[in-house]
Design a protein around this motif. Structure first.
Motif, PDB file in Angstrom:
ATOM      1  N   TYR A 101     -21.336  19.639   2.633  1.00  0.00           N
ATOM      2  CA  TYR A 101     -20.198  20.497   2.288  1.00  0.00           C
ATOM      3  C   TYR A 101     -20.677  21.814   1.699  1.00  0.00           C
ATOM      4  N   ASN A 102     -19.957  22.894   1.999  1.00  0.00           N
ATOM      5  CA  ASN A 102     -20.317  24.168   1.391  1.00  0.00           C
ATOM      6  C   ASN A 102     -19.850  24.198  -0.062  1.00  0.00           C
ATOM      7  N   VAL A 103     -20.137  25.305  -0.746  1.00  0.00           N
ATOM      8  CA  VAL A 103     -19.865  25.390  -2.184  1.00  0.00           C
ATOM      9  C   VAL A 103     -18.395  25.090  -2.480  1.00  0.00           C
ATOM     10  N   ASN A 151     -21.530  29.060   1.459  1.00  0.00           N
ATOM     11  CA  ASN A 151     -22.902  28.625   1.712  1.00  0.00           C
ATOM     12  C   ASN A 151     -23.067  27.132   1.455  1.00  0.00           C
ATOM     13  N   TYR A 152     -24.057  26.556   2.149  1.00  0.00           N
ATOM     14  CA  TYR A 152     -24.358  25.137   1.943  1.00  0.00           C
ATOM     15  C   TYR A 152     -25.425  25.003   0.852  1.00  0.00           C
ATOM     16  N   PRO A 153     -25.439  23.860   0.148  1.00  0.00           N
ATOM     17  CA  PRO A 153     -26.411  23.682  -0.936  1.00  0.00           C
ATOM     18  C   PRO A 153     -27.845  24.016  -0.528  1.00  0.00           C
ATOM     19  N   CYS A 154     -28.226  23.649   0.717  1.00  0.00           N
ATOM     20  CA  CYS A 154     -29.610  23.905   1.140  1.00  0.00           C
ATOM     21  C   CYS A 154     -29.917  25.392   1.223  1.00  0.00           C
ATOM     22  N   GLU A 155     -28.878  26.231   1.200  1.00  0.00           N
ATOM     23  CA  GLU A 155     -29.112  27.675   1.281  1.00  0.00           C
ATOM     24  C   GLU A 155     -29.164  28.326  -0.102  1.00  0.00           C
ATOM     25  N   LEU A 156     -29.068  27.498  -1.156  1.00  0.00           N
ATOM     26  CA  LEU A 156     -29.025  28.034  -2.521  1.00  0.00           C
ATOM     27  C   LEU A 156     -30.299  27.698  -3.279  1.00  0.00           C
ATOM     28  N   SER A 157     -30.597  28.521  -4.299  1.00  0.00           N
ATOM     29  CA  SER A 157     -31.716  28.201  -5.186  1.00  0.00           C
ATOM     30  C   SER A 157     -31.314  27.043  -6.082  1.00  0.00           C
ATOM     31  N   GLY A 158     -32.297  26.426  -6.729  1.00  0.00           N
ATOM     32  CA  GLY A 158     -31.993  25.307  -7.631  1.00  0.00           C
ATOM     33  C   GLY A 158     -31.007  25.702  -8.725  1.00  0.00           C
ATOM     34  N   GLY A 159     -31.197  26.896  -9.267  1.00  0.00           N
ATOM     35  CA  GLY A 159     -30.306  27.362 -10.322  1.00  0.00           C
ATOM     36  C   GLY A 159     -28.873  27.512  -9.821  1.00  0.00           C
ATOM     37  N   ARG A 163     -25.456  25.457 -10.842  1.00  0.00           N
ATOM     38  CA  ARG A 163     -24.221  26.130 -11.246  1.00  0.00           C
ATOM     39  C   ARG A 163     -23.040  25.590 -10.440  1.00  0.00           C
ATOM     40  N   VAL A 164     -23.268  25.298  -9.149  1.00  0.00           N
ATOM     41  CA  VAL A 164     -22.194  24.694  -8.352  1.00  0.00           C
ATOM     42  C   VAL A 164     -21.806  23.343  -8.946  1.00  0.00           C
ATOM     43  N   SER A 165     -22.813  22.573  -9.359  1.00  0.00           N
ATOM     44  CA  SER A 165     -22.477  21.248  -9.865  1.00  0.00           C
ATOM     45  C   SER A 165     -21.718  21.348 -11.194  1.00  0.00           C
TER      46      SER A 165
END
Ligand SMILES: Nc1ncnc2c1ncn2[C@@H]1O[C@H](COP(=O)(O)OP(=O)(O)O)[C@@H](O)[C@H]1O
Ligand SMILES: [Mg+2]
Lengths: 261, 211
Positions: A101-103, A151-159, A163-165
């Motif tokens: 799922y995206n953000v 964006n999908y989680p795999c496209e984001l940095s860990g930080g 923040r999404v979580s």
């Protein structure tokens, strides 16, 4: 009245006693940080409060209502547990975003599923879903990720993932938000953005319990510090008391060790 | 009847066996998966042993047993050879599919379930809204391999005299005509070729995210 009261929590895994009677209370709007060396039972405490583990003994009381009692012989039904669980939000060390799922979808998933259980859902479906989405965009904005909505989680940095979580947990409007070492899985240069988000939540008087090894941050953001050692609360008090003038020998050792790192 | 037409009819049998096996072995495989993953220890060990036996013995042997055992042991000879082949194929492939499903389900990190749980989702919602899709993505490549193997395995039905394509081609070969053997090879190549294209299309579709 205390928003949360945790009493005498005990938990063993097999023969290992991990929690040996942990208790604390907190008021609405308070921020508590839990410190303690690795293996002292911090994660287990959070997991027991959040119904991810079943404590052997103890009570969890929210707004004066007992939502967990280890001495209850009758097992709670899954739906009762779910309802009790929704008092709390939880942010994990490993983010645990849903990769498919995206953000935005990550954030609206649970609110939408919960809304379906509302008696007026069929009648006001459009309005309810629109409201959920507006709210989701709002919390995503709060954590500064409006640009990454699709964006999908795999496209984001860990930080960014963390923040999404946080946004995902906030979207359900929990009474208390728990963080289990929210920055420990991140590169050092990414911890700042998470700490800033938590700081902003503290300024908005969100009630939070934060397990962390960031002593400076804990000192700065918390109203109260709990120091855990070997499954018990070894010391508790204001940041000035616990961090600047620790009375307990174990607290002193722990702080010294952290300082060296 | 000319040879090509006979081969074509024969290949119809292979296709029928393929489709029916797939349609029945997929759900049966999922049921076996739940059996091998259950907390009920006795059921779990029965299912695990069953899967071990099926995967540890030749499909050809299983075909013989399904065809002959009812007649010899219980005096109910099996007259429908295609039916016997189908039973053996469904059981055999369900066992293989169940292992792939189990691997897929077990590969999903515990954190996914826990994240769903703390967000107030029911167990069913966690499975269908969070886990299932990730499992499908992960098992598509191994399932694809298994499905392609199934296409070729349907030729094994010949050993219990199902009139499939190789049975027909073999009759010509035994009369000294070789080309029907090559022609049957082309049938298989065409079928597996189309399947491969379909599978890689599905894999691409599922590849919109990593992980
Ligand atoms: N599921 C489990 N099974 C067995 N032992 C566990 C389990 N979870 C935690 N423990 C043990 O409990 C102790 C406390 O762990 P934890 O609560 O994770 O501590 P902390 O978060 O303070 O590092 C550790 O010794 C750990 O090995
Ligand atoms: Mg921990």
């Amino acid at each position: 009245m205390a928003i949360l009261e945790v009493r005498d929590m005990c938990k063993s895994f097999g023969k290992t006693e991990v929690l040996k009677g942990v208790g604390f209370t907190m008021e609405r709007g308070e921020v508590i940080s839990i410190l303690g060396s690795s293996g002292s039972g911090k994660t287990t405490l959070l997991r027991c409060i959040n119904f991810l583990e079943r404590a052997d003994k103890g009570q969890v009381i929210v707004d004066g209502k007992v939502i967990f009692d280890g001495s209850d012989t009758a097992k709670k039904s899954p739906s009762e547990i779910r309802k009790a669980q929704l008092n709390f939000g939880m942010v994990f060390q490993q983010f645990n975003l849903f990769p498919q799922y995206n953000v935005l979808e990550n954030v609206v998933l649970a609110p939408k599923l919960l809304a379906k259980e509302r008696p007026d859902f069929k009648k006001h479906k459009k309005e309810i879903l629109a409201e959920i989405e507006t709210n989701a965009r709002d919390v995503i904005d709060k954590v500064g990720l409006t640009e990454k909505l699709m964006n999908y989680p795999c496209e984001l940095s860990g930080g960014q993932q963390q923040r999404v979580s946080i946004a995902r947990a906030l979207a359900l409007n929990p009474k208390i938000l728990f963080f289990d070492e929210p920055t420990s899985a991140l590169d050092p240069e990414l911890t700042g953005e998470i700490l800033r988000v938590i700081r902003a939540l503290a300024d908005k008087k969100i009630t939070m319990v934060i397990v962390t090894h960031e002593i400076g941050f804990a000192r700065n953001v918390s109203d109260r510090i709990i120091f855990m050692d070997k499954g018990v609360v070894a010391e508790e008090g204001s940041p000035e008391e616990v961090i600047d003038n620790p009375k307990n020998e174990r607290t002193r050792e722990f702080l010294k060790l952290i300082e060296q790192k | 009847m000319d040879a090509l037409q006979q081969l074509f009819i024969g290949f119809g049998m292979n296709c029928l066996l393929f489709v029916l096996t797939l349609v029945m072995a997929l759900p049966l495989g999922l049921i076996i998966t739940f059996g091998t993953m259950t907390k009920l220890k006795p059921l779990k060990w029965v299912m695990k042993t069953f899967v071990w036996i099926i995967r540890g013995t030749p499909l050809m042997l299983q075909l013989f047993i399904v065809l002959y055992a009812p007649g010899i042991l219980w005096h109910h000879p099996v007259s429908n050879r295609m039916g016997a082949a189908l039973v053996a194929f469904v059981i055999n492939y369900a066992a293989y599919f169940s292992e792939i499903f189990r691997g897929g389900i077990e590969s999903i990190p515990k954190g996914q379930y826990e994240a769903g749980q703390v967000l107030g989702l029911t167990k069913t919602q966690v499975f269908f809204k969070i886990v299932l899709f990730q499992v499908i993505k992960r098992i598509t490549p191994p399932m694809g391999n298994e499905v392609i193997t199934l296409v070729k395995d349907t030729a094994l039905a010949r050993v219990i005299s199902v009139a499939e394509i190789l049975q027909n081609a073999y009759r010509y070969a035994s009369k000294g005509i070789i080309w029907p053997l090559f022609a049957s090879g082309l049938y298989f190549l065409a079928f597996t070729g189309v399947l491969s294209i379909l599978l890689s299309f599905v894999e691409k579709k599922l590849d919109y995210y990593k992980g």
